[in-house]
Design a protein around this motif. Structure first.
Motif, PDB file in Angstrom:
ATOM      1  N   ILE A   1      -7.392  -0.161  -7.686  1.00 36.13           N
ATOM      2  CA  ILE A   1      -6.504  -1.298  -7.917  1.00 36.13           C
ATOM      3  C   ILE A   1      -7.338  -2.475  -8.405  1.00 36.13           C
TER       4      ILE A   1
ATOM      5  N   CYS B   1      -7.541  -0.449  -2.083  1.00 33.58           N
ATOM      6  CA  CYS B   1      -7.746  -0.891  -3.470  1.00 33.58           C
ATOM      7  C   CYS B   1      -8.900  -0.136  -4.116  1.00 33.58           C
TER       8      CYS B   1
ATOM      9  N   HIS C   1       0.946  -3.437  -4.507  1.00 28.48           N
ATOM     10  CA  HIS C   1      -0.203  -4.274  -4.189  1.00 28.48           C
ATOM     11  C   HIS C   1       0.268  -5.685  -3.837  1.00 28.48           C
ATOM     12  N   CYS C   2      -0.666  -6.505  -3.425  1.00 23.46           N
ATOM     13  CA  CYS C   2      -0.373  -7.891  -3.067  1.00 23.46           C
ATOM     14  C   CYS C   2      -1.264  -8.810  -3.902  1.00 23.46           C
TER      15      CYS C   2
ATOM     16  N   TYR D   1      -6.048  -5.547  -9.278  1.00 25.41           N
ATOM     17  CA  TYR D   1      -5.448  -6.855  -9.033  1.00 25.41           C
ATOM     18  C   TYR D   1      -6.197  -7.566  -7.903  1.00 25.41           C
TER      19      TYR D   1
ATOM     20  N   TYR E   1      -6.651  -2.808   3.440  1.00 24.87           N
ATOM     21  CA  TYR E   1      -6.206  -3.113   2.079  1.00 24.87           C
ATOM     22  C   TYR E   1      -7.373  -3.024   1.096  1.00 24.87           C
TER      23      TYR E   1
ATOM     24  N   MET F   1       0.817  -1.222   0.000  1.00 22.00           N
ATOM     25  CA  MET F   1       0.000   0.000   0.000  1.00 22.00           C
ATOM     26  C   MET F   1       0.846   1.266   0.000  1.00 22.00           C
TER      27      MET F   1
END
Length: 229
Positions: free
Chosen positions: A162, A157, A121-122, A164, A153, A116
């Motif tokens: 985000i 996002c 990102h993860c 992903y 998180y 973050m």
């Protein structure tokens, strides 16, 4: 709800305290090999991975080594306050020199990149627990670190658009897998069946746990009993 969770934690901790190191090694190897075969693992580039406690927890050293060998970025937790943790990048698989927290878990110094931050990102997060049940509900140790992190998180996002997906994978020992829907789900809980479809373990038949309050005549330390089936 809180009394049910306290009872479950007492039961499960008693059982975990009796597990041999050899059993944990065997189960850890079986589970980690299954993780390494997952498409989500193979496709991921950024992984959030817990480092295990010295005892009574599935060990992740195999996953750690494999991630570095495969060129993945690895982020590990650092607890920074009540209910608050960050995932900092681990730059080497050599964790022996990392400082340890109150639970004996190696933690990063906190001076590397983190999830973050600057758009990092993860793809995949490997989540521990005190127990899971058949509804994919997760029982933690009561500190709320993972629930709080996953909520932040998710919000991040959304705010950053985000796209992903974050794959959440729970891993546990046989003794931590409960045979029915016995873990109470709170509205703030992020790790339950409709947000996690993957739970890996090294066996087929889970033990069962009663969530009823112990009777006055019962032992002060109720046991988790294996399923008669």
């Amino acid at each position: 709800m809180s009394s049910q969770k306290r009872l479950l934690r007492t039961q499960i901790r008693k059982v975990l305290s009796a597990i041999s190191s050899q059993s944990i090694d065997l189960q850890s190897n079986l589970v980690c090999q299954r993780v390494l075969q997952m498409p989500e693992w193979k496709q991921s580039k950024n992984i959030c991975l817990y480092l295990n406690m010295p005892k009574a927890e599935l060990r992740t050293n195999t996953l750690l080594s494999a991630a570095f060998e495969q060129g993945k970025r690895v982020f590990i937790p650092k607890c920074l306050g009540p209910h608050y943790m960050e995932m900092f990048e681990l730059e080497s698989p050599n964790i022996q020199l990392l400082p340890k927290n109150n639970w004996g878990i190696p933690e990063p110094a906190g001076d590397t990149a983190k999830v973050m931050e600057n758009g990092i990102h993860c793809d995949l997060i490997i989540v521990p627990a005190l127990a899971f049940d058949t509804a994919f509900a997760r029982l933690g140790h009561g500190k709320g670190f993972y629930d709080a992190f996953l909520r932040r998180y998710s919000t991040w996002c959304t705010e950053k658009s985000i796209q992903y997906p974050l794959h959440k994978v729970g891993i546990c020992l046989q003794e931590q897998w409960l045979s029915s829907r016995v873990i109470p789900i709170e509205p703030t809980g992020c790790f339950h069946w409709h947000s996690c479809r993957t739970l890996l373990r090294s066996f087929d038949k889970p033990p069962s746990v009663s969530t009823s309050e112990p009777k006055k005549q019962a032992s002060a330390n109720p046991k988790v009993c294996p399923s008669p089936n």
